[in-house]
Design a protein around this motif. Structure first.
Motif, PDB file in Angstrom:
ATOM      1  N   HIS A 155     -59.745 -12.346  -7.273  1.00 51.42           N
ATOM      2  CA  HIS A 155     -59.209 -13.515  -8.057  1.00 51.42           C
ATOM      3  C   HIS A 155     -57.600 -13.482  -7.966  1.00 51.42           C
ATOM      4  O   HIS A 155     -56.983 -12.613  -8.174  1.00 51.42           O
ATOM      5  CB  HIS A 155     -59.409 -13.184  -9.759  1.00 51.42           C
TER       6      HIS A 155
ATOM      7  N   ARG B  39     -57.787 -19.752  -4.445  1.00 51.06           N
ATOM      8  CA  ARG B  39     -59.009 -19.874  -4.755  1.00 51.06           C
ATOM      9  C   ARG B  39     -59.810 -19.917  -3.439  1.00 51.06           C
ATOM     10  O   ARG B  39     -59.240 -20.486  -2.383  1.00 51.06           O
ATOM     11  CB  ARG B  39     -59.317 -21.014  -5.680  1.00 51.06           C
TER      12      ARG B  39
ATOM     13  N   GLN C 134     -68.761 -22.323 -10.498  1.00 52.33           N
ATOM     14  CA  GLN C 134     -68.316 -20.800 -10.370  1.00 52.33           C
ATOM     15  C   GLN C 134     -69.394 -20.080  -9.828  1.00 52.33           C
ATOM     16  O   GLN C 134     -70.497 -19.850 -10.577  1.00 52.33           O
ATOM     17  CB  GLN C 134     -67.444 -20.370 -11.611  1.00 52.33           C
TER      18      GLN C 134
ATOM     19  N   PHE D 281     -65.796 -20.532  -5.769  1.00 52.83           N
ATOM     20  CA  PHE D 281     -66.743 -21.665  -6.386  1.00 52.83           C
ATOM     21  C   PHE D 281     -67.712 -21.979  -4.940  1.00 52.83           C
ATOM     22  O   PHE D 281     -67.277 -21.545  -3.748  1.00 52.83           O
ATOM     23  CB  PHE D 281     -65.918 -22.912  -6.683  1.00 52.83           C
TER      24      PHE D 281
ATOM     25  N   CYS E 280     -63.282 -28.520 -11.008  1.00 52.24           N
ATOM     26  CA  CYS E 280     -63.293 -27.066 -11.760  1.00 52.24           C
ATOM     27  C   CYS E 280     -62.282 -26.095 -10.865  1.00 52.24           C
ATOM     28  O   CYS E 280     -61.821 -25.158 -11.678  1.00 52.24           O
ATOM     29  CB  CYS E 280     -64.875 -26.590 -11.757  1.00 52.24           C
ATOM     30  N   THR E 281     -62.349 -26.122  -9.696  1.00 54.72           N
ATOM     31  CA  THR E 281     -61.442 -25.089  -8.876  1.00 54.72           C
ATOM     32  C   THR E 281     -59.951 -25.497  -9.537  1.00 54.72           C
ATOM     33  O   THR E 281     -59.053 -24.605  -9.750  1.00 54.72           O
ATOM     34  CB  THR E 281     -61.582 -25.248  -7.636  1.00 54.72           C
TER      35      THR E 281
ATOM     36  N   SER F   3     -59.366 -24.311 -12.902  1.00 56.17           N
ATOM     37  CA  SER F   3     -59.164 -22.873 -12.951  1.00 56.17           C
ATOM     38  C   SER F   3     -57.689 -22.314 -12.648  1.00 56.17           C
ATOM     39  O   SER F   3     -57.079 -21.524 -13.105  1.00 56.17           O
ATOM     40  CB  SER F   3     -60.045 -21.966 -12.132  1.00 56.17           C
TER      41      SER F   3
END
Length: 298
Positions: free
Chosen positions: A86, A103, A258, A265, A290-291, A294
Motif C-alpha cells: 500500500h 495505487r 478494492q 483495485f 474509488c481509487t 482512497s
C-alpha cells in the motif's frame, strides 16, 4: 515521475478508470499491451452510443480523448511483474523498465480457452460466438447452435431461440437434466447428442457442422461458452484472492472495486463474472472513482 496510479490494461475498463482519475487531476500511467479480449470481433454491439462501431475505433477515440488530459501518460507494452505494498507499488515491463505508484488498478482482462475443435479459433468473434446479447441480432433468423463446453451451456441454449431456431449439441458430455430438457422442449430447442467434429464452409463463415455419425447439419452461427483464465499474472504476484466465476477465476473485489490487497483495485472482465463492454466500462468508472477516494482519505 511522481505517479499516483498505474493502470494496467487499456481496454474498456482501464480507459474508463483513467478518465475518472484524469478528471480528478491525478497523475496516471496507463500500460497496455494492445491485445484486448474483443480484438476478434468486427463490431461492438449493445454499448450505448457506440453500437456497431469496431472495438478498435472505440478504444482509439477514448485514448485520443484521454490524451488531452496533461496528467495521463501512456506506455505501450506488456507488464510482466508487480510487487510492493500500500502506497509503494512497482510494475516492471517485459523490456526492462519499471514504474512506481501509490495505487494500482488491474484491468488486465481474461484469456479465452476454446474447445479443441479444428476451425473454431479462426471463426471466433465472427460466426463462433460467446454472447447472444452482443452478437445474436446480427445472426437472427439463421439456424443457430450451442456447442456445450460447460454445464452452463444449457442455459445459453434456453436463451437463444429468441434469435433463431436453435440446436443444443451436448457433445456427449453435458446432458440436460429433466427440468432443463422440459424447458428446452418448451423453447423449441432441438437436443443433438452426436458430437460436432468439424465446422464446414469458408472461414470465417459457417455453413454447417459435421457430426460424429457422419450427418451434416446446417448451422450458420455457433455459440460456445469458453473457459476463461487470467490474461496476466499480476494479480497472483501481488497476492490478490480469487473467486470462482461461472467460467473461470475472477479477482475478488468489494463494492468499491478494492481487491484483498490494500491499494490494489481491479475492474473489467478479470474482476466481474459477466463479460460485457458496458459492465466492464462501468466497473472501470467505479475503480477510478474509488481509487481517487482512497488517495484523498489516506
Amino acid at each position: 515521475m511522481n505517479i499516483d496510479v498505474i493502470i494496467v490494461g487499456g481496454s474498456f475498463a482501464g480507459l474508463s478508470a483513467a478518465m475518472q482519475l484524469a478528471r480528478a487531476r491525478r497523475s496516471i500511467l496507463l500500460i497496455d499491451g494492445g491485445q484486448p479480449r474483443n480484438r476478434y470481433a468486427a463490431h461492438s454491439h449493445g454499448f450505448l452510443g457506440q453500437d456497431g462501431k469496431t472495438p478498435h475505433d472505440i478504444l482509439r477515440t477514448a485514448r485520443e480523448q484521454l490524451a488531452h488530459y496533461p496528467t495521463v501518460t501512456f506506455l505501450d507494452g506488456d507488464a510482466v511483474n508487480a510487487s510492493g505494498e500500500h502506497g509503494r507499488f512497482e510494475v516492471t515491463m517485459a523490456d526492462g523498465p519499471s514504474a512506481r505508484a501509490k495505487r494500482l488498478i488491474l484491468a488486465t482482462g481474461l484469456r479465452d480457452e476454446l474447445p479443441a475443435l479444428p476451425g473454431l479459433r479462426e471463426r471466433w468473434g465472427q460466426t463462433v460466438l460467446h454472447c447472444p446479447y452482443c452478437h445474436g441480432y446480427e445472426v437472427a433468423g439463421s439456424p443457430l447452435g450451442v456447442m456445450a463446453a460447460h454445464p452452463l451451456s444449457v442455459h445459453q441454449a434456453m436463451l437463444l431461440p429468441d434469435w433463431g431456431p436453435t440446436t443444443y449439441f451436448t457433445q456427449g458430455e453435458f446432458e440436460p437434466d429433466a427440468d432443463q430438457a422440459a424447458l428446452l422442449a418448451r423453447r423449441g430447442v432441438r437436443v443433438e447428442r452426436s458430437p460436432i467434429v468439424e465446422l464446414m464452409g469458408a472461414s470465417p463463415g459457417l455453413d454447417a457442422v459435421k457430426l460424429a455419425d457422419g450427418r451434416r447439419m446446417a448451422i450458420h452461427a455457433l455459440f460456445v461458452a469458453s473457459r476463461t483464465h487470467m490474461a496476466s499474472p499480476l494479480a497472483m504476484q501481488l497476492g490478490c484472492a480469487f473467486d470462482d466465476g461461472p467460467l473461470g477465476p475472477v479477482i475478488r473485489v468489494d463494492d468499491l472495486r478494492q481487491t484483498t490487497v490494500p491499494g490494489v483495485f481491479a475492474a473489467g472482465d478479470a474482476a466481474i463474472p459477466m463479460s460485457n463492454a458496458t459492465l466492464a466500462s462501468a466497473s472501470g468508472v467505479m475503480a477510478g472513482v474509488c481509487t481517487h477516494r482512497s488517495l484523498v482519505m489516506e
